[in-house]
Scaffold this active site. Sequence first.
Site, short mmCIF file in Angstrom:
data_model
loop_
_atom_site.label_atom_id
_atom_site.label_comp_id
_atom_site.label_asym_id
_atom_site.label_seq_id
_atom_site.Cartn_x
_atom_site.Cartn_y
_atom_site.Cartn_z
N LYS A 152 4.98 12.16 2.47
CA LYS A 152 4.08 13.09 1.74
C LYS A 152 3.50 14.13 2.70
O LYS A 152 3.52 15.33 2.42
CB LYS A 152 2.93 12.31 1.06
CG LYS A 152 3.40 11.25 0.08
CD LYS A 152 2.24 10.63 -0.69
CE LYS A 152 1.29 9.80 0.17
NZ LYS A 152 1.86 8.52 0.66
N ARG A 158 -5.34 7.72 -5.73
CA ARG A 158 -4.69 6.43 -5.48
C ARG A 158 -5.17 5.37 -6.46
O ARG A 158 -4.72 4.21 -6.40
CB ARG A 158 -5.00 5.96 -4.07
CG ARG A 158 -3.94 6.38 -3.03
CD ARG A 158 -4.44 5.97 -1.67
NE ARG A 158 -3.40 5.71 -0.72
CZ ARG A 158 -3.19 6.47 0.37
NH1 ARG A 158 -3.90 7.56 0.57
NH2 ARG A 158 -2.28 6.13 1.25
N ARG A 207 6.63 5.47 13.37
CA ARG A 207 5.54 6.44 13.44
C ARG A 207 4.37 5.86 14.24
O ARG A 207 3.75 6.55 15.03
CB ARG A 207 5.07 6.82 12.02
CG ARG A 207 4.02 7.90 11.99
CD ARG A 207 3.77 8.41 10.59
NE ARG A 207 2.93 7.47 9.82
CZ ARG A 207 2.57 7.67 8.54
NH1 ARG A 207 3.01 8.75 7.89
NH2 ARG A 207 1.82 6.81 7.91
N ARG A 209 -1.70 5.29 15.19
CA ARG A 209 -2.44 4.76 14.03
C ARG A 209 -2.31 3.25 13.98
O ARG A 209 -1.20 2.73 13.87
CB ARG A 209 -1.88 5.37 12.74
CG ARG A 209 -2.40 6.74 12.44
CD ARG A 209 -1.77 7.29 11.17
NE ARG A 209 -2.04 6.47 9.99
CZ ARG A 209 -1.70 6.84 8.77
NH1 ARG A 209 -1.10 8.01 8.57
NH2 ARG A 209 -1.97 6.07 7.75
N ARG A 236 -1.07 -2.45 2.70
CA ARG A 236 -1.09 -1.11 2.11
C ARG A 236 -0.12 -1.03 0.93
O ARG A 236 -0.40 -0.38 -0.07
CB ARG A 236 -0.75 -0.06 3.18
CG ARG A 236 -1.90 0.14 4.16
CD ARG A 236 -1.45 0.78 5.45
NE ARG A 236 -1.09 2.19 5.29
CZ ARG A 236 -0.42 2.88 6.22
NH1 ARG A 236 -0.04 2.31 7.33
NH2 ARG A 236 -0.15 4.15 6.01
P1 AMP Z 1 -2.73 7.82 4.41
O1 AMP Z 1 -2.84 8.69 5.62
O2 AMP Z 1 -2.63 8.62 3.15
O3 AMP Z 1 -1.63 6.80 4.54
O4 AMP Z 1 -4.11 7.02 4.30
C1 AMP Z 1 -4.52 6.12 5.31
C2 AMP Z 1 -5.63 5.23 4.78
O5 AMP Z 1 -6.77 6.04 4.40
C3 AMP Z 1 -5.30 4.42 3.56
O6 AMP Z 1 -4.62 3.22 3.87
C4 AMP Z 1 -6.70 4.14 2.99
O7 AMP Z 1 -7.36 3.16 3.71
C5 AMP Z 1 -7.40 5.47 3.26
N1 AMP Z 1 -7.23 6.39 2.11
C6 AMP Z 1 -6.53 7.56 2.10
N2 AMP Z 1 -6.57 8.13 0.90
C7 AMP Z 1 -7.27 7.29 0.09
C8 AMP Z 1 -7.63 7.29 -1.27
N3 AMP Z 1 -7.25 8.32 -2.09
N4 AMP Z 1 -8.37 6.29 -1.74
C9 AMP Z 1 -8.76 5.27 -0.94
N5 AMP Z 1 -8.43 5.18 0.34
C10 AMP Z 1 -7.69 6.18 0.88
#
Ligand code: AMP
Length: 376
Positions: free
Chosen positions: A194, A269, A308, A314, A326
């Site tokens: 994404k 989400r 990654r 991360r 996740r």
């Molecule tokens: P991402 O970079 O999109 O993979 O997000 C990393 C982490 O940020 C996720 O595993 C969640 O812990 C938190 N996070 C990101 N977006 C959301 C969301 N829309 N709702 C809740 N937690 C989020």
Amino acid sequence: MGIVKLHDKFFKPFISSEEIDGTVERLAKEVYADLEGEVPLFVAILNGAFMLAADFLKKYPGDCEISFVKLASYSGTASTGQVEQLVGLNENPEGRTVVVLEDIVDTGNTLVEIHRIFSGMNVKSLKIATLFYKPEAYKQQLNIDYIGMELPHKFIVGYGLDYDGLGRNLPEIYQLKEKDMINLVLFGKPGAGKGTQAAYLKEKYSLVHISTGEVFRYNIKNETELGKLAKTYIDGGELVPDEVTINMLQAEVEKNEDAHGFIFDGFPRTTAQAEALDELLHGRGMEVNATIALEADDEVLIERLLERGKVSGRSDDQDKEKIRNRFEEYNEKTAPLMNYYKDQGKFYSVDGIGSIEEITTRLSRVIESLEVVSSK
Ligand code: AMP
């Protein structure tokens, strides 16, 4: 200043009240510098110029008089070309310097009528001062003596200017929000690509990219209150609570009121987030135009995330347990959103396996099939 709705249309902030104030002050000083020693008769053109007239007079340092003429030429958002005089002048301007105060000069039809009104009155001189001027719309040759600000040919409201009667009370100027906006939700499991794709699409379609994960990581790095709140959830591969995430997303959208549209990456989400996004966008005259899912098998995604994790640092990418968590969060809370968007006819699915360019092409094909984009 935020988005305002007047009748059926949405308007976005354009000129702040501070900027207007400074411009009115400069205008008043310019006029005074030219007319020192005279007692000018200011004639404000109603209705639009009432607010300018009040502010201008307060800033005018010399003796002066004011009168009002009521003219009208607008109906809705278009100038009708017909100017009607609804209330006339009752002072005798003979032998005096008359300075007409206009809120805005666009086509110039009103100026023609003003010149006609004063042509037989033997004034010493007739000067025109306008707060706003739209050079692209101006069709007349008449001289404008004092101009506050030049504006592009956009419909504006506020500071005395209206849209069908409303908006005159706004202390700032707002601009009509065009409808050709596009808002995309990029959907998919962690590692689906994404963020990578959003970086290309935002350039291609001039959109603002909001990645909630990125915003959280930025806040964690800078040890903000929000960062502290989100950290434990993110480290455990859990979703951050809806309330926190929704408030943050709203703030990100509000920071970008001028955006052509948004790519939401990693949001929504949960169903609550999807509903909050709809509400936020509807309040601004927008909607989610498409939700596009990037599809890939779990094994491929886990491989990608672990790869990654080696470079990104991360922690949630480096531990299989967290990655699994996740995915579970996704299956349980995010996957149901597919039906939420399918029910609205907004769900599209794209194969997420292939080169970056191939996948961008697949996404672009979907985006360009949307009515909002092809109609540009
Ligand atoms: P991402 O970079 O999109 O993979 O997000 C990393 C982490 O940020 C996720 O595993 C969640 O812990 C938190 N996070 C990101 N977006 C959301 C969301 N829309 N709702 C809740 N937690 C989020």
